[in-house]
Enzyme design. Structure first.
Site, PDB file in Angstrom:
ATOM      1  N   HIS A  61      37.900  65.016  93.313  1.00 26.00           N
ATOM      2  CA  HIS A  61      39.204  65.468  92.983  1.00 26.00           C
ATOM      3  C   HIS A  61      40.272  64.559  93.831  1.00 26.00           C
ATOM      4  O   HIS A  61      41.666  64.900  93.556  1.00 26.00           O
ATOM      5  CB  HIS A  61      39.622  67.085  93.533  1.00 26.00           C
ATOM      6  CG  HIS A  61      39.577  67.187  95.037  1.00 26.00           C
ATOM      7  ND1 HIS A  61      38.524  67.550  95.755  1.00 26.00           N
ATOM      8  CD2 HIS A  61      40.470  67.012  95.730  1.00 26.00           C
ATOM      9  CE1 HIS A  61      38.947  67.697  96.953  1.00 26.00           C
ATOM     10  NE2 HIS A  61      40.140  67.323  97.238  1.00 26.00           N
ATOM     11  N   ASP A 107      31.758  67.243  92.985  1.00 25.43           N
ATOM     12  CA  ASP A 107      32.981  66.561  93.365  1.00 25.43           C
ATOM     13  C   ASP A 107      32.827  65.485  94.448  1.00 25.43           C
ATOM     14  O   ASP A 107      32.819  65.334  95.532  1.00 25.43           O
ATOM     15  CB  ASP A 107      33.724  67.686  94.394  1.00 25.43           C
ATOM     16  CG  ASP A 107      35.031  67.368  94.747  1.00 25.43           C
ATOM     17  OD1 ASP A 107      35.516  66.517  94.076  1.00 25.43           O
ATOM     18  OD2 ASP A 107      35.789  68.081  95.480  1.00 25.43           O
ATOM     19  N   GLY A 181      43.626  66.922 103.192  1.00 23.19           N
ATOM     20  CA  GLY A 181      43.963  65.712 103.774  1.00 23.19           C
ATOM     21  C   GLY A 181      42.533  65.263 104.221  1.00 23.19           C
ATOM     22  O   GLY A 181      42.188  64.052 104.532  1.00 23.19           O
ATOM     23  N   SER A 183      39.987  65.814 102.370  1.00 26.37           N
ATOM     24  CA  SER A 183      38.968  65.704 101.304  1.00 26.37           C
ATOM     25  C   SER A 183      38.411  64.515 101.043  1.00 26.37           C
ATOM     26  O   SER A 183      38.910  63.326 101.326  1.00 26.37           O
ATOM     27  CB  SER A 183      39.924  65.825  99.930  1.00 26.37           C
ATOM     28  OG  SER A 183      40.520  67.235  99.551  1.00 26.37           O
ATOM     29  N   GLY A 184      37.189  64.330 100.748  1.00 28.94           N
ATOM     30  CA  GLY A 184      36.404  63.101 100.421  1.00 28.94           C
ATOM     31  C   GLY A 184      35.786  62.452 101.761  1.00 28.94           C
ATOM     32  O   GLY A 184      35.213  61.803 101.734  1.00 28.94           O
TER      33      GLY A 184
END
Ligand SMILES: *[C@@H]1O[C@H](CO)[C@@H](O)[C@H](O)[C@H]1NC(C)=O
Length: 231
Positions: A61, A107, A181, A183-184
């Site tokens: 995402h 994801d 923030g 994320s990933g």
């Protein structure tokens, strides 16, 4: 953003944009040399993990055109030029082919760097402890230790949206969590990259732990190794 779910459900009030890991502490400088900070046209975007000199793992995402993505390595305080940073453009981004943003399944995304990272004590892909990432504000990379929760607890919180390649980590009582923030970014356990920060309802809300993409080898069953991951 941790995920669009925040915006769609309008439950992000506990976590205004720019607020990242909640309840964490400053990581010792450059103690997380695999940690990557992604910017989108220069603006804070997502986190990621260096898995070798040319590749980073992040969340699907977080996908944007490679030409607009810069990978920052060796960051500690993103507002200070500390001499340890390496900034490398992305050559390509490869989201998981079966990524689906409805249940946020798969994801997961790989980012190829335009040129290899130069490994040193601040930039490397070795991992240990259970840690993940923040970018922006607070400006210093945040760490948080948290338990991996059982599938049952995870499903109790989120129902059928939990697919087999997701797991929950955090505290059912709330208070400590990853957030937009992050994320990933990585969740690391016992020396291995274990997951990628993906989504959740709000941030650090009671009853709603963070949801992570399972990136362990397929041969590792989260069910059987659960207790080992109570780091
Ligand atoms: C990516 O960068 C180019 C050149 O700076 C710009 O024209 C384009 O609008 C950007 N794309 C996005 C999605 O921001």
């Amino acid at each position: 953003m941790r995920t669009i779910v925040f915006a769609l459900l309008a439950v992000a009030v506990a976590c205004s944009p720019g607020l990242k890991i909640i309840g964490g502490y400053d990581c010792p400088p450059n103690s997380q040399p695999w940690q990557v900070y992604l910017t989108f046209n220069g603006e804070p975007w997502c986190g990621g993990s260096l898995i070798n000199e040319r590749w980073v793992v992040s969340a699907a995402h977080c996908k944007i055109p490679a030409s607009n993505l810069t990978v920052h390595l060796g960051e500690h305080n993103v507002n200070v030029e500390e001499g340890t940073e390496q900034r490398i453009g992305a050559e390509k981004v490869i989201p998981h082919p079966d990524y689906n943003d409805q249940p946020f399944n798969n994801d997961f995304m790989l980012i190829k760097l335009k040129e290899p990272a130069i490994f040193n004590e601040c930039v490397n892909f070795n991992v240990f402890h259970i840690i993940f990432f923040t970018d922006g504000n607070p400006s210093v990379l945040q760490c948080l230790k948290l338990p991996v929760l059982s599938k049952q607890q995870c499903v109790r919180a989120y129902g059928s949206r939990i697919t087999e390649n997701m797991f929950c980590a955090g505290f059912m009582k709330g208070g400590k969590d990853s957030c937009q923030g992050d994320s990933g970014g990585p969740i690391v356990c016992n020396g291995e990259l274990r997951g990628v920060v993906s989504w959740g309802k709000g941030c650090a809300e009671q009853g709603y732990p963070g949801v992570y993409v399972e990136v362990c080898l397929p041969s590792i069953s989260i069910g059987t190794v659960m207790t080992k991951f109570l780091c």
